[in-house]
Design a protein around this motif. Sequence first.
Motif, PDB file in Angstrom:
ATOM      1  N   GLU A  60       0.834  -1.204   0.000  1.00 45.06           N
ATOM      2  CA  GLU A  60       0.000   0.000   0.000  1.00 45.06           C
ATOM      3  C   GLU A  60       0.877   1.267   0.000  1.00 45.06           C
ATOM      4  O   GLU A  60       0.655   2.188  -0.788  1.00 45.06           O
ATOM      5  N   ASN A  76       2.754   1.655  -3.291  1.00 45.00           N
ATOM      6  CA  ASN A  76       1.897   2.171  -4.358  1.00 45.00           C
ATOM      7  C   ASN A  76       1.661   3.669  -4.222  1.00 45.00           C
ATOM      8  O   ASN A  76       1.615   4.393  -5.222  1.00 45.00           O
ATOM      9  N   ALA A 119       7.983  -0.292  -8.907  1.00 50.52           N
ATOM     10  CA  ALA A 119       6.944  -1.139  -9.506  1.00 50.52           C
ATOM     11  C   ALA A 119       7.380  -2.600  -9.506  1.00 50.52           C
ATOM     12  O   ALA A 119       6.598  -3.501  -9.162  1.00 50.52           O
ATOM     13  N   ILE A 167       7.172  -4.031  -5.985  1.00 49.57           N
ATOM     14  CA  ILE A 167       5.787  -4.356  -5.634  1.00 49.57           C
ATOM     15  C   ILE A 167       5.417  -5.727  -6.207  1.00 49.57           C
ATOM     16  O   ILE A 167       4.837  -6.568  -5.517  1.00 49.57           O
ATOM     17  N   PRO A 199       1.390  -3.190  -8.927  1.00 49.45           N
ATOM     18  CA  PRO A 199       1.649  -1.744  -8.938  1.00 49.45           C
ATOM     19  C   PRO A 199       0.556  -0.978  -9.673  1.00 49.45           C
ATOM     20  O   PRO A 199       0.013  -1.465 -10.667  1.00 49.45           O
ATOM     21  N   LEU A 200       0.242   0.188  -9.128  1.00 49.81           N
ATOM     22  CA  LEU A 200      -0.643   1.091  -9.864  1.00 49.81           C
ATOM     23  C   LEU A 200       0.017   1.410 -11.197  1.00 49.81           C
ATOM     24  O   LEU A 200       1.244   1.561 -11.249  1.00 49.81           O
ATOM     25  N   TYR A 220      -2.813   7.088 -10.307  1.00 45.50           N
ATOM     26  CA  TYR A 220      -1.832   7.941  -9.635  1.00 45.50           C
ATOM     27  C   TYR A 220      -2.498   9.200  -9.089  1.00 45.50           C
ATOM     28  O   TYR A 220      -2.258   9.594  -7.949  1.00 45.50           O
TER      29      TYR A 220
END
Length: 145
Positions: A6, A9, A56, A59, A66-67, A73
């Motif tokens: 969390e 990200n 990323a 993650i 990853p977002l 974003y």
Amino acid sequence: MSKTVEKLNLYLANLNVLYRKVQNYHWNIVGAGFFSVHAKLEEYYDAINTQIDDVAERILSIGGRPLGTLKDYLEVTTIKEAENKEISIPEAVADVKKEFEAMLKLVKEIKVVADEENDYGTSALVDEYISTYEKDLWMLNAYLK
């Protein structure tokens, strides 16, 4: 989702918005010292771009997702986008300094959470970011005196 994923990200979202902000300043700064600050801003956004990929991939390596969209974003970032207009060097440098201070605070939070979750790989990754932000902030503060 783990607290580390969390936080990572959020950091990834901030990196992406910060990348665009610093590049915007690179394009739009004006004033005495243009050449050196223009080059320094490019150095910053190139380093941010490298971090984006590293974060990323981290993650993903710890089982997260990853977002990956601008919409994502902008929904979570704590960074305010730059306006598309001329900006003085002192104003741009002061804002970059403020954003780097916030990013340093966030990576320190990531380190604490990663350590609590026994995620030593993430903890080690952010050690480099912490020392880089600290050095960059020392230099930005010296520039603004």
